[in-house]
Write a protein that holds these residues in place. Structure first.
Motif, PDB file in Angstrom:
ATOM      1  N   GLY A  49       0.665  45.387   9.707  1.00  0.00           N
ATOM      2  CA  GLY A  49       0.569  44.482  10.467  1.00  0.00           C
ATOM      3  C   GLY A  49       1.406  43.696  10.154  1.00  0.00           C
ATOM      4  N   PRO A  50       2.311  42.736   9.021  1.00  0.00           N
ATOM      5  CA  PRO A  50       2.857  41.932   8.983  1.00  0.00           C
ATOM      6  C   PRO A  50       4.505  42.825   8.590  1.00  0.00           C
ATOM      7  CG  PRO A  50       2.321  41.829   7.084  1.00  0.00           C
ATOM      8  CD  PRO A  50       1.085  43.374   7.677  1.00  0.00           C
ATOM      9  N   ALA A  51       5.851  42.495   9.767  1.00  0.00           N
ATOM     10  CA  ALA A  51       6.685  42.992  10.311  1.00  0.00           C
ATOM     11  C   ALA A  51       7.479  43.258   9.018  1.00  0.00           C
ATOM     12  CB  ALA A  51       7.466  41.853  11.251  1.00  0.00           C
ATOM     13  N   GLY A  52       8.957  43.959   8.694  1.00  0.00           N
ATOM     14  CA  GLY A  52       9.394  44.405   8.410  1.00  0.00           C
ATOM     15  C   GLY A  52      10.237  45.359   8.048  1.00  0.00           C
ATOM     16  N   ARG A  53      11.431  45.274   7.409  1.00  0.00           N
ATOM     17  CA  ARG A  53      12.555  46.512   7.092  1.00  0.00           C
ATOM     18  C   ARG A  53      12.173  47.207   6.290  1.00  0.00           C
ATOM     19  NH1 ARG A  53      18.587  45.058   9.244  1.00  0.00           N
ATOM     20  NH2 ARG A  53      18.826  44.611   7.387  1.00  0.00           N
ATOM     21  N   GLU A  54      13.214  48.436   6.266  1.00  0.00           N
ATOM     22  CA  GLU A  54      12.799  49.686   5.239  1.00  0.00           C
ATOM     23  C   GLU A  54      14.363  50.319   5.261  1.00  0.00           C
ATOM     24  OE1 GLU A  54       9.352  51.662   3.666  1.00  0.00           O
ATOM     25  OE2 GLU A  54       8.897  52.131   6.036  1.00  0.00           O
ATOM     26  N   THR A  55      14.804  51.187   4.401  1.00  0.00           N
ATOM     27  CA  THR A  55      15.838  52.326   4.746  1.00  0.00           C
ATOM     28  C   THR A  55      14.783  53.773   3.742  1.00  0.00           C
ATOM     29  OG1 THR A  55      17.740  51.052   5.429  1.00  0.00           O
ATOM     30  CG2 THR A  55      17.862  53.417   4.644  1.00  0.00           C
ATOM     31  N   ARG A  56      14.596  54.320   4.240  1.00  0.00           N
ATOM     32  CA  ARG A  56      14.541  55.783   3.913  1.00  0.00           C
ATOM     33  C   ARG A  56      14.721  56.574   4.956  1.00  0.00           C
ATOM     34  NH1 ARG A  56       7.480  55.079   3.150  1.00  0.00           N
ATOM     35  NH2 ARG A  56       8.414  53.889   2.470  1.00  0.00           N
ATOM     36  N   ASP A  57      15.208  58.027   3.772  1.00  0.00           N
ATOM     37  CA  ASP A  57      15.513  59.493   4.123  1.00  0.00           C
ATOM     38  C   ASP A  57      16.960  59.091   5.315  1.00  0.00           C
ATOM     39  OD1 ASP A  57      13.355  60.803   3.000  1.00  0.00           O
ATOM     40  OD2 ASP A  57      12.190  60.497   5.133  1.00  0.00           O
ATOM     41  N   GLY A  58      17.899  57.733   4.354  1.00  0.00           N
ATOM     42  CA  GLY A  58      19.062  57.142   5.655  1.00  0.00           C
ATOM     43  C   GLY A  58      18.540  56.650   6.246  1.00  0.00           C
ATOM     44  N   VAL A  59      17.580  56.584   7.344  1.00  0.00           N
ATOM     45  CA  VAL A  59      17.067  55.854   8.301  1.00  0.00           C
ATOM     46  C   VAL A  59      16.730  54.721   7.729  1.00  0.00           C
ATOM     47  CG1 VAL A  59      15.650  55.919  10.348  1.00  0.00           C
ATOM     48  CG2 VAL A  59      16.104  57.960   9.229  1.00  0.00           C
ATOM     49  N   THR A  60      17.450  53.531   8.955  1.00  0.00           N
ATOM     50  CA  THR A  60      16.782  52.118   8.865  1.00  0.00           C
ATOM     51  C   THR A  60      15.257  51.627   9.673  1.00  0.00           C
ATOM     52  OG1 THR A  60      18.844  51.223   8.436  1.00  0.00           O
ATOM     53  CG2 THR A  60      17.224  49.624   9.119  1.00  0.00           C
ATOM     54  N   VAL A  61      14.349  51.274   9.537  1.00  0.00           N
ATOM     55  CA  VAL A  61      13.192  51.292  10.086  1.00  0.00           C
ATOM     56  C   VAL A  61      12.515  50.147  10.363  1.00  0.00           C
ATOM     57  CG1 VAL A  61      10.537  51.798  10.279  1.00  0.00           C
ATOM     58  CG2 VAL A  61      12.554  53.700   9.610  1.00  0.00           C
ATOM     59  N   HIS A  62      12.742  49.216  11.452  1.00  0.00           N
ATOM     60  CA  HIS A  62      12.215  47.674  11.544  1.00  0.00           C
ATOM     61  C   HIS A  62      10.791  48.535  12.121  1.00  0.00           C
ATOM     62  CE1 HIS A  62      16.826  47.127  12.416  1.00  0.00           C
ATOM     63  NE2 HIS A  62      16.698  48.310  12.389  1.00  0.00           N
ATOM     64  N   ARG A  63       9.784  47.989  11.830  1.00  0.00           N
ATOM     65  CA  ARG A  63       8.504  47.254  11.210  1.00  0.00           C
ATOM     66  C   ARG A  63       8.275  46.705  12.455  1.00  0.00           C
ATOM     67  NH1 ARG A  63       6.262  52.462  10.513  1.00  0.00           N
ATOM     68  NH2 ARG A  63       6.956  53.578   8.509  1.00  0.00           N
ATOM     69  N   LEU A  64       7.437  46.100  13.786  1.00  0.00           N
ATOM     70  CA  LEU A  64       7.104  45.492  14.258  1.00  0.00           C
ATOM     71  C   LEU A  64       5.448  45.046  14.098  1.00  0.00           C
ATOM     72  CD1 LEU A  64       7.989  46.104  17.725  1.00  0.00           C
ATOM     73  CD2 LEU A  64      10.087  44.744  16.019  1.00  0.00           C
ATOM     74  N   ARG A  65       5.883  43.447  13.872  1.00  0.00           N
ATOM     75  CA  ARG A  65       3.922  43.169  13.607  1.00  0.00           C
ATOM     76  C   ARG A  65       3.224  44.072  14.612  1.00  0.00           C
ATOM     77  NH1 ARG A  65       2.036  39.031  10.924  1.00  0.00           N
ATOM     78  NH2 ARG A  65      -0.437  38.572  11.516  1.00  0.00           N
ATOM     79  N   SER A  66       1.945  44.432  13.913  1.00  0.00           N
ATOM     80  CA  SER A  66       0.877  45.207  14.821  1.00  0.00           C
ATOM     81  C   SER A  66      -0.421  44.931  14.751  1.00  0.00           C
ATOM     82  CB  SER A  66       1.464  46.684  13.888  1.00  0.00           C
ATOM     83  OG  SER A  66       0.889  47.123  12.945  1.00  0.00           O
ATOM     84  N   HIS A  67      -1.105  45.166  15.382  1.00  0.00           N
ATOM     85  CA  HIS A  67      -3.144  45.205  15.307  1.00  0.00           C
ATOM     86  C   HIS A  67      -3.368  46.171  14.949  1.00  0.00           C
ATOM     87  CE1 HIS A  67      -2.086  40.457  15.563  1.00  0.00           C
ATOM     88  NE2 HIS A  67      -1.289  41.015  15.987  1.00  0.00           N
ATOM     89  N   PRO A  68      -4.684  46.622  14.223  1.00  0.00           N
ATOM     90  CA  PRO A  68      -5.438  47.907  15.166  1.00  0.00           C
ATOM     91  C   PRO A  68      -6.003  48.021  16.447  1.00  0.00           C
ATOM     92  CG  PRO A  68      -6.734  46.152  12.869  1.00  0.00           C
ATOM     93  CD  PRO A  68      -5.373  45.722  14.010  1.00  0.00           C
ATOM     94  N   LEU A  69      -5.316  49.304  16.628  1.00  0.00           N
ATOM     95  CA  LEU A  69      -5.671  49.857  18.272  1.00  0.00           C
ATOM     96  C   LEU A  69      -7.523  50.457  18.365  1.00  0.00           C
ATOM     97  CD1 LEU A  69      -4.831  50.752  20.705  1.00  0.00           C
ATOM     98  CD2 LEU A  69      -4.000  52.276  19.706  1.00  0.00           C
ATOM     99  N   LEU A  70      -8.139  49.891  18.307  1.00  0.00           N
ATOM    100  CA  LEU A  70      -9.377  49.274  18.486  1.00  0.00           C
ATOM    101  C   LEU A  70     -10.250  50.637  19.274  1.00  0.00           C
ATOM    102  CD1 LEU A  70     -10.954  45.987  19.705  1.00  0.00           C
ATOM    103  CD2 LEU A  70     -10.860  47.367  17.685  1.00  0.00           C
TER     104      LEU A  70
END
Length: 399
Positions: A49-70
């Motif tokens: 759900g919430p947006a955020g940013r993380e670094t994993r396996d040398g990659v910067t991942v920009h997570r966008l706010r999301s909702h369940p896909l029915l």
């Protein structure tokens, strides 16, 4: 960014912890590019759900706010009304040399559109097959062909905006062209890490013991337990096979069809010979392949099938449905056999031909490994880097 390095933004509507081929490929692509010295960013929906940013396996991942896909029990989506602004912010912050889009859904669509608007070169890779989604949608059977046609048309229109288009196999490219895409498509394999997936160095007995499996001839399937994977066909083929060969079917994966498949095995009286491993972490998959004698897949919507490539790299013969891209991986009588989708007797017969002969298992397994070598992950990464360089050169010359 270190001078001389390449900055790549990969946009995908699915990314781990999502469990599907496109998500896994995107992660392997991103991590592989980062390991080769590229600065890599991924933009994708948040898994919770919430947006955020993380670094994993040398990659910067920009997570966008999301909702369940029915329409899908595990995937999430970004609201179209909000995705354009979010993508604009990510693209502005990252300032990539090239954008690589993994599909035509909201995140990929918006990223492709914005990158083209601001003059960033783009590449798009198609993993889409309508069959992978239609079984989640309550569409009457008589309308499915029409809905699939509209879905293909939409995908073709979005991909037409890209500067370069790829798909995993030549056959997958032909399918896309047959369904309305008129531009150039380059087949670039998803690739396989041959250092992780390789033939077992110890006995199958030892590998099976580590998984608490009985020591008998073992047929393996790995993948989501969804309708289009048609795992029920493999289960239905087992009773006939067992009259001639002491064999078991091992299924690694989870999905909505799991309960129905468990009931089917019970109804056929073969529960003792159908083992469900559930979800297997990617790190543990090589050990699962090494416990098998043969890999079987009945799916009819595979644009390449990474799991089949993993099985081949692990030195396993393959029995597969003669559908879409699977014939690209299986040569009859060489590394396995193809069967007509839905032909239960045909599946059973082909499994028997291989399993009744240790020499056949060894010869076809060696052939699979040799064929898998043509899909070395390093080769695929190098080709994508070549495409990035080619696309980015004209953009740099305009600066």
């Amino acid at each position: 960014m270190i001078p001389g390095t390449r900055r790549v933004l990969i946009a995908s509507d699915t990314y781990p912890p999502d469990v599907n081929g496109a998500g896994y490929f995107t992660h392997r692509l991103a991590a592989g590019l980062a390991a080769r010295g590229n600065e890599v960013h991924v933009v994708c929906p948040s898994p919770d759900g919430p947006a955020g940013r993380e670094t994993r396996d040398g990659v910067t991942v920009h997570r966008l706010r999301s909702h369940p896909l029915l329409l899908h029990p595990t995937m999430r989506f970004v609201v179209p009304a909000a995705v354009n602004r979010a993508i604009r912010e990510v693209v502005t912050a990252v300032a990539p040399d090239v954008v690589h889009v993994q599909g035509h859904f909201p995140v990929g669509r918006a990223t492709l559109k914005h990158a083209a608007r601001v003059g960033i070169p783009t590449i798009a890779t198609n993993h889409f097959m309508p069959d992978n989604l239609l079984h989640h949608v309550k569409v009457p059977t008589r309308l499915r062909k029409w809905v699939a046609s509209r879905a293909w048309r939409d995908a073709a229109a979005v991909f037409a905006r890209a500067d370069h288009v790829t798909t995993p196999t030549r056959l997958a490219a032909e399918v896309f062209r047959d369904n309305g895409f008129t531009g150039h498509i380059e087949p670039v394999s998803c690739g396989i890490d041959l250092s992780r997936f390789h033939p077992r160095s110890t006995s199958a007995t030892a590998a099976r013991a580590r998984l608490d499996l009985p020591d008998r001839k073992t047929i393996l399937f790995v993948g989501r337990l969804d309708e289009e994977k048609r795992v029920h066909e493999l289960i239905r083929a087992l009773p006939s096979l067992r009259r001639r060969v002491d064999a078991q079917l091992v299924i690694a994966g989870t999905g909505p069809q799991g309960p129905a498949l468990t009931r089917l095995a019970a109804d056929l009286g073969i529960s003792a010979y159908v083992r469900f491993l559930g979800f297997v972490p990617d790190a543990d998959l090589p050990g699962v392949y090494r416990a098998a004698d043969l890999f079987a897949i009945a799916g009819v919507a595979e644009l390449q099938s990474i799991v089949t490539l993993e099985a081949m790299a692990s030195g396993l013969p393959v029995v597969a449905a003669d559908a879409v891209a699977l014939p690209h991986l299986v040569r009859n009588g060489h590394n396995g056999f193809l069967f007509t989708p839905g032909d239960i007797d045909g599946i059973s017969t082909r499994l028997e031909v291989i399993l009744e002969s240790a020499d056949e298992i060894a010869a076809m397994g060696a052939a699979s490994r040799a064929m898998a070598a043509e899909h070395d992950h390093a080769r695929s990464l190098a080709r994508f880097e070549e495409i990035y360089t080619h696309l980015a050169a004209p953009a740099r010359s305009r600066i």
